[in-house]
Write an enzyme that holds these catalytic residues in place. Structure first.
Site, mmCIF file in Angstrom:
data_model
loop_
_atom_site.group_PDB
_atom_site.id
_atom_site.type_symbol
_atom_site.label_atom_id
_atom_site.label_comp_id
_atom_site.label_asym_id
_atom_site.label_seq_id
_atom_site.Cartn_x
_atom_site.Cartn_y
_atom_site.Cartn_z
ATOM 1 N N LYS A 5 -2.222 14.824 -11.635
ATOM 2 C CA LYS A 5 -1.127 14.455 -12.779
ATOM 3 C C LYS A 5 -0.393 15.925 -12.961
ATOM 4 C CE LYS A 5 -2.611 10.373 -13.726
ATOM 5 N NZ LYS A 5 -1.694 9.121 -13.263
ATOM 6 N N ASP A 40 1.017 -1.089 0.059
ATOM 7 C CA ASP A 40 -0.037 0.057 -0.191
ATOM 8 C C ASP A 40 0.942 1.190 -0.068
ATOM 9 O OD1 ASP A 40 -1.672 2.085 0.668
ATOM 10 O OD2 ASP A 40 -2.897 1.273 2.209
ATOM 11 N N TYR A 71 -12.101 14.961 -15.818
ATOM 12 C CA TYR A 71 -11.080 14.650 -14.937
ATOM 13 C C TYR A 71 -10.774 15.254 -13.900
ATOM 14 C CZ TYR A 71 -6.664 11.950 -15.443
ATOM 15 O OH TYR A 71 -5.613 10.976 -15.448
#
Length: 272
Positions: free
Chosen positions: A161, A63, A154
């Protein structure tokens, strides 16, 4: 083969449709041996057969938000696999509700989750693997055009990003003294599990196919081949770059506009 004798770590494979699988397969085809990670027991059942198919029995729980898992990953790689030459970071997540509606309605909780899992994980993973990484190695992550430019639906992932791409540049500078390169691939839209959470995704695929110079959508094989190049010594002078694999869509300012005999606009995908 450009990765003959190289060893790498693949983080984020979900299934055979994933971009990470496409890159891992290309690396295998080019001679690399790899270790893989899985998030939890449910995903372990998916990752194990993929790793076996690609010739690996080294699969570790990770994780990316767990310091304990990151520490264990370093120890396990060192004892089971030894030094590695490359890392693929293919991890991103935002709550589903944060990909709906307007960006301005993003909650702080959703923002923190998206930034932590999608961006900080690259930094923490890089720091964790440095002790077991050979000088001259390469780190690769995955981004999308929705970072530098607006893409419908998005939302917070686009902001994540953008931060990821900036992190690539800063990490490239930090690791340059060890001759370790850090790059990102910005792939065009592909039907993946991750993409399924984006609204109107079919329309996005249709739009990209109609308006990209190559007049098609890219495949995981297309991205995989570019990934293998960036993780190999063939790209030894490339770092801090965002490499587009999108059929050239990112260069377009506007798609072609044509009209019929009556002067009516014909959409690109309606052309015969």
């Amino acid at each position: 083969m450009i990765l003959e004798g190289k060893k790498g770590l693949i983080v984020g494979v979900a299934n055979k449709m994933s971009i990470a699988y496409g890159i891992a397969k290309a690396c295998k085809d080019q001679g690399a041996s790899m270790a893989f990670t899985y998030l939890n027991d449910a995903l372990k059942k998916r990752v194990e057969p993929l790793a076996t198919e690609l010739g690996s029995d080294k699969i570790y729980k990770l994780d990316v938000n767990s310091n304990e898992d990151l520490e264990n990953l370093t120890k396990n790689l060192n004892s089971d696999f030894g030094k590695i030459d490359f890392v693929l970071h293919a991890v991103a997540f935002a709550p589903k509700e944060a990909l709906e509606g307007e960006f301005i309605d993003t909650t702080k909780e959703a923002f923190d989750v998206a930034m932590g899992t999608s961006v900080y994980s690259l930094i923490s993973l890089t720091k964790a693997v440095l002790p077991v990484m050979n000088d001259g190695g390469a780190i690769l992550t995955l981004t999308y055009l929705g970072g530098p430019k607006f893409v419908p639906h998005y939302n917070v992932m686009g902001v994540a990003k953008a931060a990821l791409e900036s992190s690539v540049r800063y990490l490239a500078r930090d690791l340059g003294s060890r001759n370790i390169r850090v790059n990102a691939i910005s792939a065009g839209p592909i039907k993946t599990l991750a993409a399924s959470g984006i609204g109107d995704f079919r329309m996005i695929l249709k739009w990209n196919e109609a308006n990209s110079p190559l007049k098609r959508n890219v495949t995981t094989d297309d991205v995989g081949k570019s990934g293998a190049y960036l993780l190999s010594d063939m790209s030894s002078g490339v770092t801090g770059e965002i490499h587009y694999v999108d059929g050239g869509y990112n260069i377009m300012g506007m798609g072609d506009i044509t009209t019929d005999d009556e002067g009516k606009t014909i959409l690109a995908w309606d052309k015969e």
